[in-house]
Write a protein that holds these residues in place. Structure first.
Motif, mmCIF file in Angstrom:
data_model
loop_
_atom_site.group_PDB
_atom_site.id
_atom_site.type_symbol
_atom_site.label_atom_id
_atom_site.label_comp_id
_atom_site.label_asym_id
_atom_site.label_seq_id
_atom_site.Cartn_x
_atom_site.Cartn_y
_atom_site.Cartn_z
ATOM 1 N N GLU A 196 10.198 49.500 12.331
ATOM 2 C CA GLU A 196 10.364 49.236 13.761
ATOM 3 C C GLU A 196 9.722 47.911 14.150
ATOM 4 O O GLU A 196 10.272 47.157 14.966
ATOM 5 C CB GLU A 196 9.749 50.384 14.568
ATOM 6 N N GLU A 252 12.034 45.138 13.039
ATOM 7 C CA GLU A 252 13.192 45.027 13.928
ATOM 8 C C GLU A 252 12.809 44.381 15.252
ATOM 9 O O GLU A 252 13.545 43.537 15.784
ATOM 10 C CB GLU A 252 13.787 46.414 14.171
ATOM 11 N N GLU A 253 11.651 44.768 15.802
ATOM 12 C CA GLU A 253 11.191 44.179 17.053
ATOM 13 C C GLU A 253 10.891 42.694 16.873
ATOM 14 O O GLU A 253 11.207 41.866 17.746
ATOM 15 C CB GLU A 253 9.937 44.911 17.538
ATOM 16 N N GLN A 313 12.290 40.680 14.698
ATOM 17 C CA GLN A 313 13.563 39.970 14.580
ATOM 18 C C GLN A 313 14.235 39.809 15.939
ATOM 19 O O GLN A 313 14.803 38.745 16.242
ATOM 20 C CB GLN A 313 14.485 40.742 13.621
ATOM 21 N N ASP A 314 14.140 40.824 16.780
ATOM 22 C CA ASP A 314 14.709 40.747 18.125
ATOM 23 C C ASP A 314 14.000 39.672 18.943
ATOM 24 O O ASP A 314 14.642 38.915 19.689
ATOM 25 C CB ASP A 314 14.600 42.112 18.802
ATOM 26 N N HIS A 315 12.690 39.583 18.808
ATOM 27 C CA HIS A 315 11.936 38.549 19.518
ATOM 28 C C HIS A 315 12.330 37.152 19.043
ATOM 29 O O HIS A 315 12.394 36.216 19.848
ATOM 30 C CB HIS A 315 10.431 38.769 19.311
ATOM 31 N N LYS A 316 12.566 37.018 17.774
ATOM 32 C CA LYS A 316 12.956 35.712 17.245
ATOM 33 C C LYS A 316 14.301 35.267 17.813
ATOM 34 O O LYS A 316 14.479 34.091 18.167
ATOM 35 C CB LYS A 316 13.013 35.766 15.723
ATOM 36 N N ILE A 317 15.250 36.194 17.924
ATOM 37 C CA ILE A 317 16.563 35.859 18.484
ATOM 38 C C ILE A 317 16.448 35.458 19.956
ATOM 39 O O ILE A 317 17.009 34.451 20.396
ATOM 40 C CB ILE A 317 17.526 37.043 18.309
ATOM 41 N N ARG A 318 15.693 36.248 20.729
ATOM 42 C CA ARG A 318 15.518 35.936 22.150
ATOM 43 C C ARG A 318 14.753 34.639 22.340
ATOM 44 O O ARG A 318 15.062 33.850 23.260
ATOM 45 C CB ARG A 318 14.785 37.082 22.840
ATOM 46 N N ARG A 374 11.602 41.001 31.128
ATOM 47 C CA ARG A 374 12.316 41.936 30.256
ATOM 48 C C ARG A 374 11.391 43.009 29.675
ATOM 49 O O ARG A 374 11.856 43.974 29.078
ATOM 50 C CB ARG A 374 12.996 41.174 29.119
#
Length: 325
Positions: free
Chosen positions: A125, A128-129, A131-136, A281
């Protein structure tokens, strides 16, 4: 005369060894043999008596009565038995059932650690979090970078055109005003997202729980300051108008109060909007506060424009009146 004490001692020893007795064996040091002629020393008998005395003393030391505490010692707080008595005590008797009570025994501690599966799930988890932060973060960097660059370019072109006396400078001024306001908010956000980018490269989250709470508290505090300064600014405008009609000194005081309050309102709006945009967010409170911050910022700008127009009209009227006179 010198041999007299020695002779006396010898006579006493002989008399004590030759005393008459019906016992076959006596306990004296010198014993006269009944069945054999002569005398002998009784070393073995004295050794037996010495061993018996040692056993008796040990038995007294290890007895229950000897190890029992004196009530006076117990009242005085002396609760320790002598170490030698505890070592020599071989027969202590059966243990009392209360000693082996389950309540007095320390229970075995259960393993509080997480299983390997739970640890692996949590790590998945987190990845995944992350990686999500890197995209944003990459998307936010692109947006704030482009807006900041356009605003800065418009700002530079406007002032260069003024210095070069370009005829289209006034038209550029109408365009550069919104870009200047945009630069005011996008540039701090660009710095925040750059810091986040550096943290993400080290597999660390910049917007962790502690930092989100700090941004959220800052946003709510700025919202309260903004609301208070907006009310003061509105009252200052009303006081300025009434002062012009009835008491000019009050109008001057209201104008000074308006200038201070509108400056604090703009500063609170700037800080609050930037922090709210950064964590909107992650925080619902910050997202709701962002709406109030934007609305009051717009209303504050309207008050500022109104006071500027009113001041220009008063100044123009004063100049017109002076010319007419």
């Amino acid at each position: 005369m010198r041999f007299f004490p020695l002779l006396t001692l010898l006579v006493v020893l002989v008399m004590s060894g030759c005393k008459t007795s019906n016992d076959v064996v006596s306990d004296g040091l010198f014993q006269k043999r009944k069945h054999r002629p002569g005398y002998h020393l009784n070393w073995a008998q004295r050794s037996k008596h010495h061993q018996a005395d040692v056993k008796e003393e040990r038995r007294q030391w290890t007895s229950t009565d000897s190890t029992s505490m004196d009530p006076q010692d117990e009242r005085s707080g002396s609760r320790k038995l002598q170490p030698l008595k505890r070592i020599l005590s071989a027969d202590t008797g059966p243990l009392h059932p209360s000693v082996l009570s389950p309540r007095k025994l320390n229970p075995l501690k259960k393993w509080q650690g997480k299983s390997l599966r739970e640890t692996a799930d949590e790590r998945s988890e987190e990845l995944e979090e992350l990686q999500d932060h890197k995209i944003r973060n990459e998307r936010n960097l692109n947006i704030t970078g482009i807006l900041s660059a356009l605003s800065l370019a418009a700002y530079i072109i406007y002032y260069v055109s003024i210095l070069m006396a370009v005829p289209m400078a006034p038209a550029l001024g109408l365009v550069v005003i919104p870009f200047t306001l945009l630069l005011r908010y996008t540039f701090p956000l660009l710095i925040i997202y750059i810091i986040e980018r550096l943290k993400l490269k080290n597999d660390e989250l910049f917007f962790n729980e502690k930092r989100i709470r700090f941004f959220e508290d800052t946003t709510l505090a700025m919202k309260r300051v903004q609301l208070l300064t907006f009310i003061i600014s509105l009252l200052s405008v009303i006081g300025f108008i009434l002062g012009l009609l009835y008491f000019p000194a009050a109008a001057l005081l209201s104008l000074l109060t308006f200038g201070i309050s509108i400056f604090i309102l703009g500063l609170a709006s700037w800080i609050g909007i930037v922090t709210a945009l950064a964590v909107k967010r992650f925080s619902r409170d910050a997202k709701r506060a962002l709406i109030q911050l934007i609305i009051l910022q717009i209303l504050g700008n309207i008050l500022l424009v109104f006071m500027a127009v009113l001041f220009l009209l008063l100044l123009f009227g004063a100049l017109t009146g002076g010319i007419v006179i």
